[in-house]
Design an enzyme around this catalytic site. Structure first.
Site, PDB file in Angstrom:
ATOM      1  N   GLY A 240       0.764  -1.242   0.000  1.00 48.95           N
ATOM      2  CA  GLY A 240       0.000   0.000   0.000  1.00 48.95           C
ATOM      3  C   GLY A 240       0.790   1.284   0.000  1.00 48.95           C
ATOM      4  O   GLY A 240       0.220   2.369  -0.189  1.00 48.95           O
ATOM      5  N   GLU A 274       4.131  -6.591   2.396  1.00 53.47           N
ATOM      6  CA  GLU A 274       3.861  -7.047   1.025  1.00 53.47           C
ATOM      7  C   GLU A 274       3.891  -5.862   0.047  1.00 53.47           C
ATOM      8  O   GLU A 274       2.890  -5.585  -0.622  1.00 53.47           O
ATOM      9  CB  GLU A 274       2.459  -7.654   0.943  1.00 53.47           C
ATOM     10  CG  GLU A 274       2.210  -8.854   1.807  1.00 53.47           C
ATOM     11  CD  GLU A 274       0.739  -9.268   1.810  1.00 53.47           C
ATOM     12  OE1 GLU A 274       0.474 -10.445   2.024  1.00 53.47           O
ATOM     13  OE2 GLU A 274      -0.139  -8.392   1.600  1.00 53.47           O
ATOM     14  N   ARG A 277       3.900  -1.845  -5.425  1.00 52.47           N
ATOM     15  CA  ARG A 277       4.187  -0.604  -6.147  1.00 52.47           C
ATOM     16  C   ARG A 277       5.475   0.070  -5.679  1.00 52.47           C
ATOM     17  O   ARG A 277       6.262   0.584  -6.476  1.00 52.47           O
ATOM     18  CB  ARG A 277       3.003   0.353  -5.926  1.00 52.47           C
ATOM     19  CG  ARG A 277       3.004   1.571  -6.790  1.00 52.47           C
ATOM     20  CD  ARG A 277       1.917   2.544  -6.323  1.00 52.47           C
ATOM     21  NE  ARG A 277       0.644   1.927  -6.069  1.00 52.47           N
ATOM     22  CZ  ARG A 277      -0.344   1.834  -6.976  1.00 52.47           C
ATOM     23  NH1 ARG A 277      -0.186   2.317  -8.185  1.00 52.47           N
ATOM     24  NH2 ARG A 277      -1.497   1.270  -6.664  1.00 52.47           N
ATOM     25  N   ARG A 313      -3.639   1.809 -16.668  1.00 55.57           N
ATOM     26  CA  ARG A 313      -3.910   2.615 -15.478  1.00 55.57           C
ATOM     27  C   ARG A 313      -4.573   3.975 -15.781  1.00 55.57           C
ATOM     28  O   ARG A 313      -5.522   4.356 -15.089  1.00 55.57           O
ATOM     29  CB  ARG A 313      -2.637   2.822 -14.651  1.00 55.57           C
ATOM     30  CG  ARG A 313      -1.943   1.517 -14.241  1.00 55.57           C
ATOM     31  CD  ARG A 313      -0.863   1.717 -13.200  1.00 55.57           C
ATOM     32  NE  ARG A 313      -1.429   2.147 -11.941  1.00 55.57           N
ATOM     33  CZ  ARG A 313      -1.360   3.361 -11.468  1.00 55.57           C
ATOM     34  NH1 ARG A 313      -0.725   4.292 -12.129  1.00 55.57           N
ATOM     35  NH2 ARG A 313      -1.912   3.660 -10.322  1.00 55.57           N
ATOM     36  N   TYR A 317      -8.116   4.167 -14.006  1.00 55.45           N
ATOM     37  CA  TYR A 317      -8.153   4.928 -12.741  1.00 55.45           C
ATOM     38  C   TYR A 317      -7.923   6.423 -12.940  1.00 55.45           C
ATOM     39  O   TYR A 317      -7.686   7.130 -11.964  1.00 55.45           O
ATOM     40  CB  TYR A 317      -7.053   4.459 -11.779  1.00 55.45           C
ATOM     41  CG  TYR A 317      -6.880   2.977 -11.614  1.00 55.45           C
ATOM     42  CD1 TYR A 317      -7.835   2.203 -10.964  1.00 55.45           C
ATOM     43  CD2 TYR A 317      -5.718   2.353 -12.060  1.00 55.45           C
ATOM     44  CE1 TYR A 317      -7.640   0.845 -10.788  1.00 55.45           C
ATOM     45  CE2 TYR A 317      -5.514   1.001 -11.877  1.00 55.45           C
ATOM     46  CZ  TYR A 317      -6.488   0.250 -11.240  1.00 55.45           C
ATOM     47  OH  TYR A 317      -6.279  -1.083 -11.070  1.00 55.45           O
ATOM     48  N   CYS A 344      -9.387   1.513 -30.536  1.00 58.00           N
ATOM     49  CA  CYS A 344     -10.661   2.137 -30.896  1.00 58.00           C
ATOM     50  C   CYS A 344     -11.556   2.344 -29.677  1.00 58.00           C
ATOM     51  O   CYS A 344     -12.583   1.660 -29.515  1.00 58.00           O
ATOM     52  CB  CYS A 344     -11.360   1.293 -31.949  1.00 58.00           C
ATOM     53  SG  CYS A 344     -10.373   1.235 -33.427  1.00 58.00           S
ATOM     54  N   GLU A 345     -11.147   3.209 -28.803  1.00 61.75           N
ATOM     55  CA  GLU A 345     -11.908   3.570 -27.601  1.00 61.75           C
ATOM     56  C   GLU A 345     -11.549   5.014 -27.289  1.00 61.75           C
ATOM     57  O   GLU A 345     -10.361   5.365 -27.280  1.00 61.75           O
ATOM     58  CB  GLU A 345     -11.434   2.744 -26.381  1.00 61.75           C
ATOM     59  CG  GLU A 345     -11.664   1.282 -26.455  1.00 61.75           C
ATOM     60  CD  GLU A 345     -12.856   0.807 -25.630  1.00 61.75           C
ATOM     61  OE1 GLU A 345     -13.515   1.640 -24.968  1.00 61.75           O
ATOM     62  OE2 GLU A 345     -13.095  -0.394 -25.678  1.00 61.75           O
ATOM     63  N   TYR A 373       1.988  -2.542 -12.083  1.00 65.80           N
ATOM     64  CA  TYR A 373       0.650  -2.610 -12.654  1.00 65.80           C
ATOM     65  C   TYR A 373       0.623  -2.067 -14.088  1.00 65.80           C
ATOM     66  O   TYR A 373      -0.339  -1.424 -14.501  1.00 65.80           O
ATOM     67  CB  TYR A 373      -0.360  -1.878 -11.745  1.00 65.80           C
ATOM     68  CG  TYR A 373      -0.311  -2.371 -10.314  1.00 65.80           C
ATOM     69  CD1 TYR A 373      -0.711  -3.659 -10.001  1.00 65.80           C
ATOM     70  CD2 TYR A 373       0.197  -1.572  -9.289  1.00 65.80           C
ATOM     71  CE1 TYR A 373      -0.623  -4.131  -8.704  1.00 65.80           C
ATOM     72  CE2 TYR A 373       0.284  -2.045  -7.975  1.00 65.80           C
ATOM     73  CZ  TYR A 373      -0.126  -3.331  -7.704  1.00 65.80           C
ATOM     74  OH  TYR A 373      -0.047  -3.803  -6.425  1.00 65.80           O
TER      75      TYR A 373
END
Ligand code: LLP
Length: 419
Positions: A240, A274, A277, A313, A317, A344-345, A373
């Site tokens: 985190g 853990e 990132r 990402r 997000y 195509c988005e 990520y």
């Protein structure tokens, strides 16, 4: 913070000119700095030296075997969430006693494989999961080590998709239910309840949510140890830790240690971390080439050959990644661009409204801090092969995952006779 820098206006990764890598491997490509990864592990080890924690790198952030090997060589373990990740951990010969297994949906087969391998413990996320582990361990005539993931109901103040420690999240077991487990250990004769786990979310930049959650968890352990005569051997504090993508001011490893270690003074259990990132984000970039600069009445688009399928990402997000040109220009002319991919988005945007040096077709740009990520969330959407991954160490570099070609794209697909 990382080992990407300009020398004579050319972007380098450690001692290698990024443009030289691209010449060899093509574009788009992920490029990683060995030194940045390893140093982040060392920063955590140094900050917590006094308590000798077990640091289990959360491989979901970046699970390339070369990265895992580098991390395991530093004495770290691995945090896994699937049978596939267990397979990777075995491939890099991570000692079993340095592996912890999280995730809300472990299957019977995954549980059995992990017990057979002898992992340190499962981070258990629900009572039905606990029952299944009990059943598998009884069948295998052994005792499985288990950590109960508690949900402390703390707001980590991060993006809602990566907040996990609030009571409405699917993760963890609330403290009341968790206490129930310890009051009823006879129900689980093939389980050793040896640890507590708490992971409240990701990209948390301030210290307070951690302190708030960990105080609750430490008090909980005191209580159950006293009430039910159990002995907690490990406290897994999850990952985190936030990193710098643009102008965030996250706590450093040393500040993190200063903030939380007083909570655990005099406690007998070993701390486990853990981080994902924190170890890998700043260690990687995604390089793309400008195919076209498209000017409309309202915007300039730098259309690059990297896209949302390579780095999801920003689309998912609204995440911010800095854009650095591989060759810094001496021209002072700047323009505002949306850096977009060919998918195509409309959501295929890598960076929105950025003031960058004037870009031209054929130039290269790097999406910074894409080491966590990034590749792991890549897909083949629009039948785009995944980009290669390249690892740099000092003045050496090597492709550690090759570019997917058209053959790879259709591998495993068949056309049935009835079509
Ligand atoms: N432990 C557990 C149980 C986790 O669920 C996670 C991340 C970690 C550790 C590592 O967290 P970290 O140190 O990396 O914050 N795809 C999102 C992040 C998802 C995080 C999932 N769990 C993103 O790109 O921001």
């Amino acid at each position: 913070m990382h080992d990407f820098k300009y020398i004579n206006n050319e972007l380098y990764c450690e001692k290698v000119k990024v443009a030289d890598i691209i010449k060899k491997v093509g574009s788009p490509a992920y490029i990683y700095s060995h030194k940045t990864f390893v140093e982040h592990i060392r920063k955590l080890q140094a900050a917590f030296k006094s308590v000798k924690p077990l640091i289990c790198y959360s491989m979901k952030a970046n699970s390339n075997l070369a990265i895992l090997k580098a991390v395991v060589n530093e004495g770290a373990g691995l945090d896994i969430v699937s049978g596939g990740e267990l397979y990777r951990a075995k491939k890099v010969k991570c000692p079993a006693e340095r592996i912890v297994f999280a995730g809300v949906g472990k299957t019977e087969r995954e549980i059995e494989d992990a017990i057979r391998y002898g992992i340190l413990f499962f981070n258990v996320e629900s009572l039905p999961e606990l029952e299944l582990i009990q059943k598998v361990a009884r069948r295998l005539k052994c005792k499985a080590s288990v950590s109960i993931r508690v949900n402390p109901n703390v707001d980590p103040r991060t993006h809602r998709y990566i907040a996990t420690g609030k009571k409405e999240s699917k993760f963890g077991i609330d403290l009341g239910l968790a206490e129930g487990v310890f009051s009823n250990t006879a129900r689980y004769p093939n389980i050793e309840l040896c640890a507590i786990h708490c992971h409240i979310g990701s990209q948390i930049v301030s210290g307070e949510p951690f302190v708030e959650a960990f105080k609750k968890v430490a008090a909980f352990i005191d209580e159950i140890e006293k009430k039910y005569k159990v002995k907690i051997k490990y406290l897994n504090l999850g990952g985190g830790l936030g990193v710098i993508y643009s102008n965030e001011k996250p706590q450093t490893a040393a500040q993190y240690a200063r903030n939380i270690l007083p909570i655990f003074k005099g406690k007998k259990y070993r701390l486990v971390f853990e981080p994902g990132r924190f170890v890998s984000a700043n260690g990687g970039i995604l390089v793309g080439q400008v195919i076209y600069v498209k000017r409309t009445q309202v915007k300039n688009f730098a259309i690059v050959d990297a896209a949302m399928n390579d780095l999801l990402r920003p689309s998912l997000y609204d995440a911010h990644h800095e854009v650095w040109p591989l060759k810094r220009s001496s021209r002072t002319e700047k323009e505002i661009y949306d850096v977009v991919g060919p998918v195509c988005e409309s959501g295929d945007v890598l960076a929105r409204e950025r003031l960058l040096q004037k870009l031209h077709d054929g130039e290269y740009v790097a999406m910074m801090s894409a080491g966590a990520y990034g590749y792991v969330m890549a897909s083949n959407y629009n039948s785009r092969g995944r980009a290669p991954e390249v690892l740099v160490k000092g003045s050496k570099f090597e492709i550690v995952k090759k570019r997917e070609d058209y053959q790879t794209l259709i591998a495993g697909e068949t056309i049935p006779a009835f079509v």
